[in-house]
Write a protein that holds these residues in place. Structure first.
Motif, PDB file in Angstrom:
ATOM      1  N   LYS A   1       0.815  -1.210   0.000  1.00  0.00           N
ATOM      2  CA  LYS A   1       0.000   0.000   0.000  1.00  0.00           C
ATOM      3  C   LYS A   1       0.857   1.271   0.000  1.00  0.00           C
ATOM      4  N   GLU A   2       2.092   1.184   0.553  1.00  0.00           N
ATOM      5  CA  GLU A   2       2.997   2.352   0.608  1.00  0.00           C
ATOM      6  C   GLU A   2       4.415   1.917   0.255  1.00  0.00           C
ATOM      7  N   PRO A   3       4.643   1.499  -0.992  1.00  0.00           N
ATOM      8  CA  PRO A   3       5.940   0.892  -1.334  1.00  0.00           C
ATOM      9  C   PRO A   3       7.107   1.870  -1.473  1.00  0.00           C
ATOM     10  N   ILE A   4       6.854   3.096  -1.893  1.00  0.00           N
ATOM     11  CA  ILE A   4       7.959   4.020  -2.208  1.00  0.00           C
ATOM     12  C   ILE A   4       8.540   4.664  -0.958  1.00  0.00           C
ATOM     13  N   PHE A   5       7.698   5.294  -0.154  1.00  0.00           N
ATOM     14  CA  PHE A   5       8.176   6.044   1.010  1.00  0.00           C
ATOM     15  C   PHE A   5       7.874   5.362   2.345  1.00  0.00           C
ATOM     16  N   GLY A   6       7.096   4.301   2.351  1.00  0.00           N
ATOM     17  CA  GLY A   6       6.770   3.618   3.588  1.00  0.00           C
ATOM     18  C   GLY A   6       5.767   4.394   4.426  1.00  0.00           C
ATOM     19  N   TYR A   7       5.590   3.946   5.648  1.00  0.00           N
ATOM     20  CA  TYR A   7       4.587   4.541   6.540  1.00  0.00           C
ATOM     21  C   TYR A   7       5.164   5.604   7.476  1.00  0.00           C
ATOM     22  N   GLY A   8       6.483   5.790   7.482  1.00  0.00           N
ATOM     23  CA  GLY A   8       7.092   6.770   8.359  1.00  0.00           C
ATOM     24  C   GLY A   8       7.849   6.123   9.504  1.00  0.00           C
ATOM     25  N   LEU A   9       8.852   6.811  10.018  1.00  0.00           N
ATOM     26  CA  LEU A   9       9.713   6.268  11.067  1.00  0.00           C
ATOM     27  C   LEU A   9       8.906   5.965  12.326  1.00  0.00           C
ATOM     28  N   GLY A  10       9.071   4.762  12.842  1.00  0.00           N
ATOM     29  CA  GLY A  10       8.375   4.357  14.054  1.00  0.00           C
ATOM     30  C   GLY A  10       6.967   3.859  13.830  1.00  0.00           C
ATOM     31  N   ALA A  11       6.479   3.874  12.584  1.00  0.00           N
ATOM     32  CA  ALA A  11       5.096   3.491  12.295  1.00  0.00           C
ATOM     33  C   ALA A  11       4.833   2.019  12.614  1.00  0.00           C
ATOM     34  N   GLN A  12       5.833   1.174  12.415  1.00  0.00           N
ATOM     35  CA  GLN A  12       5.624  -0.250  12.620  1.00  0.00           C
ATOM     36  C   GLN A  12       5.260  -0.568  14.062  1.00  0.00           C
TER      37      GLN A  12
ATOM     38  N   GLN B   1      12.302  -3.795   7.865  1.00  0.00           N
ATOM     39  CA  GLN B   1      11.842  -2.724   8.749  1.00  0.00           C
ATOM     40  C   GLN B   1      12.013  -1.367   8.066  1.00  0.00           C
ATOM     41  N   ILE B   2      13.127  -1.186   7.361  1.00  0.00           N
ATOM     42  CA  ILE B   2      13.376   0.067   6.645  1.00  0.00           C
ATOM     43  C   ILE B   2      12.370   0.237   5.506  1.00  0.00           C
ATOM     44  N   ILE B   3      12.074  -0.858   4.784  1.00  0.00           N
ATOM     45  CA  ILE B   3      11.079  -0.768   3.707  1.00  0.00           C
ATOM     46  C   ILE B   3       9.726  -0.354   4.278  1.00  0.00           C
ATOM     47  N   TYR B   4       9.341  -0.973   5.409  1.00  0.00           N
ATOM     48  CA  TYR B   4       8.038  -0.685   6.002  1.00  0.00           C
ATOM     49  C   TYR B   4       7.940   0.785   6.423  1.00  0.00           C
ATOM     50  N   GLU B   5       9.005   1.317   7.002  1.00  0.00           N
ATOM     51  CA  GLU B   5       8.943   2.672   7.557  1.00  0.00           C
ATOM     52  C   GLU B   5       9.465   3.746   6.605  1.00  0.00           C
TER      53      GLU B   5
ATOM     54  N   GLY C   1      10.185   2.938   3.072  1.00  0.00           N
ATOM     55  CA  GLY C   1       9.914   2.563   1.696  1.00  0.00           C
ATOM     56  C   GLY C   1      11.128   1.966   0.991  1.00  0.00           C
ATOM     57  N   TYR C   2      10.900   1.558  -0.256  1.00  0.00           N
ATOM     58  CA  TYR C   2      11.997   1.009  -1.055  1.00  0.00           C
ATOM     59  C   TYR C   2      13.056   2.077  -1.352  1.00  0.00           C
ATOM     60  N   LEU C   3      12.643   3.329  -1.372  1.00  0.00           N
ATOM     61  CA  LEU C   3      13.598   4.420  -1.560  1.00  0.00           C
ATOM     62  C   LEU C   3      14.564   4.469  -0.381  1.00  0.00           C
ATOM     63  N   GLY C   4      14.029   4.338   0.839  1.00  0.00           N
ATOM     64  CA  GLY C   4      14.875   4.319   2.029  1.00  0.00           C
ATOM     65  C   GLY C   4      15.823   3.146   2.036  1.00  0.00           C
ATOM     66  N   LEU C   5      15.330   1.973   1.601  1.00  0.00           N
ATOM     67  CA  LEU C   5      16.190   0.790   1.546  1.00  0.00           C
ATOM     68  C   LEU C   5      17.308   0.988   0.530  1.00  0.00           C
ATOM     69  N   PHE C   6      16.986   1.566  -0.622  1.00  0.00           N
ATOM     70  CA  PHE C   6      17.987   1.814  -1.656  1.00  0.00           C
ATOM     71  C   PHE C   6      19.102   2.726  -1.120  1.00  0.00           C
ATOM     72  N   LEU C   7      18.719   3.778  -0.397  1.00  0.00           N
ATOM     73  CA  LEU C   7      19.702   4.700   0.175  1.00  0.00           C
ATOM     74  C   LEU C   7      20.531   4.007   1.261  1.00  0.00           C
ATOM     75  N   PHE C   8      19.867   3.199   2.089  1.00  0.00           N
ATOM     76  CA  PHE C   8      20.563   2.488   3.169  1.00  0.00           C
ATOM     77  C   PHE C   8      21.589   1.513   2.602  1.00  0.00           C
ATOM     78  N   LEU C   9      21.193   0.730   1.602  1.00  0.00           N
ATOM     79  CA  LEU C   9      22.126  -0.211   0.975  1.00  0.00           C
ATOM     80  C   LEU C   9      23.275   0.524   0.296  1.00  0.00           C
ATOM     81  N   GLY C  10      22.960   1.705  -0.260  1.00  0.00           N
ATOM     82  CA  GLY C  10      24.008   2.517  -0.874  1.00  0.00           C
ATOM     83  C   GLY C  10      25.047   2.959   0.146  1.00  0.00           C
ATOM     84  N   LEU C  11      24.599   3.302   1.350  1.00  0.00           N
ATOM     85  CA  LEU C  11      25.516   3.708   2.418  1.00  0.00           C
ATOM     86  C   LEU C  11      26.410   2.543   2.841  1.00  0.00           C
TER      87      LEU C  11
END
Length: 388
Positions: free
Chosen positions: A265-276, A315-319, A321-331
């Motif tokens: 339902k929210e694949p790109i940006f996720g639900y926000g930090l701490g939402a889970q 957890q990063i994807i959920y909160e 999104g896939y954009l956050g995961l892409f940046l995290f893996l890049g780091l």
């Protein structure tokens, strides 16, 4: 000891560490040549991702806890930057203290468990949660600390053989007793690296013999064998919850499957930090009501949904999104490139093992995981001269 200890003790230790290093930087500021602080971006960039996801979080209070814990990703790199990094001698002393601290932690755990065994006559005092809980640690996190110590032992080639043997024996014994499957895989990577990096044929034969002995002891152990059998008997359906077949593999499988359903339902940006923390549970309860779960299954699923996802990437994807995961893996990738370019191969292996543990644990959400990663990564980047 302080990294994995009670939160207050660990925080006090980290504050003391920062204070005295800033003092060092202040009194030696005329002699220090500092590089750009952006050099530490692979570490403090994680905090940038968290802060960005905080702006659209439905659970601001818990998101702020995330951010406050993760300030260590900026504070520790700043401290090392301010003092102009650390020289090779200081780095070796620091890693040796870490190795001694982890070994001492293992010895203390074994001694306390031995005392508890005398009172209970129960051998489970020496396994998994019971063993790690004696000093307020999680078995998976303690296993990660032990593996890091074993890897960094490769940097101390001039240490006495008796010291190295003691560290290896105590570490391997603890890993077998803690029964972490991911740690056993990590130990295999350490054995392979030790074999490849060794130039002595006698040493290689010793590694082969010792590793064969470890594997034999591991799989002769019914407890460890049963934990690996859980992988084979994995049941992806929710029917396994609330029954005798429920185990860590089935629980994680159900958590991950439920999370992916919500992520759609929210694949790109996720639900926000701490939402889970609460949104995940709310959506699970809604699903259970709609599907009319029976009472036992409802209770089991509701209780399990209170946990984090036990997978840092998910957890990063959920909160975020896939954009956050892409940046995290890049780091992580950028950090690995820096370590490889500077020929820090043991340190690179520590990063690989940490990345492996991120599959089964939400490492960067708990203080002991955040402190470990923040301190280790900053230390690896801060050596001001080549190690090899």
């Amino acid at each position: 000891l302080s990294i994995g200890s009670f939160p207050f003790v660990a925080s006090a230790a980290m504050v003391s560490f920062c204070f005295f290093n800033v003092l060092y930087g202040y009194f030696n500021r005329k002699e220090i040549k500092r590089w750009k602080f952006t050099y530490f971006f692979p570490i403090w960039g994680i905090l940038v991702i968290y802060i960005a996801c905080l702006f659209y979080s439905p659970n601001i209070s818990y998101g702020l806890k995330y951010v406050s814990r993760s300030l260590i990703f900026v504070v520790v790199p700043f401290v090392f930057w301010y003092r102009g990094g650390i020289n090779l001698n200081t780095y070796l002393k620091t890693t040796k203290f870490f190795i001694i601290g982890v070994t001492l932690t293992c010895v203390i755990s074994l001694l306390i468990s031995s005392f508890n065994y005398l009172g209970s006559q129960n051998l489970e005092e020496f396994t998994y949660y019971q063993l790690a809980d004696t000093i307020h640690l999680h078995p998976t996190y303690l296993s990660l600390f032990i593996l890091a110590a074993l890897i960094l032992l490769h940097r101390h080639k001039k240490e006495r053989m008796l010291f190295k043997l003691l560290v290896v024996v105590v570490s391997v014994l603890m890993l077998l007793l803690l029964q972490s499957r991911v740690a056993f895989i990590g130990l295999g990577l350490v054995v392979v690296y030790s074999f490849i990096s060794s130039k002595s044929m006698n040493y290689k034969r010793g590694i082969l013999f010792f590793s064969t002995l470890i594997i034999s002891l591991g799989f002769l152990s019914n407890d460890l064998k049963n934990r690996f059998n859980e992988i084979i008997s994995y049941n992806p359906s929710i029917d396994a919850l609330g029954t005798f077949s429920e185990n860590g593999i089935n629980q994680r499988g159900w958590l991950w499957n439920s999370a992916f359903k919500q992520i759609k339902k929210e694949p790109i940006f996720g639900y926000g930090l701490g939402a889970q923390r609460n949104l995940f549970q709310w959506q699970v309860e809604k699903m259970m009501i709609e599907d009319e779960f029976d009472n036992e299954l409802y209770i089991a699923a509701k209780k399990l949904s209170e946990n984090n996802l036990h997978n840092q990437y998910l957890q990063i994807i959920y909160e975020c999104g896939y954009l956050g995961l892409f940046l995290f893996l890049g780091l992580l990738f950028f950090l690995g490139i820096i370590l490889l370019k500077r020929k820090k191969h043991p340190e690179m292996l520590v990063l690989v093992v940490v990345s492996l543990f991120l599959i089964t644990e939400n490492l960067l959400a708990r203080q002991m995981g955040i402190y470990f990663f923040g301190f280790m990564a900053a230390t690896f980047l801060s050596v001001s001269e080549e190690i090899e």
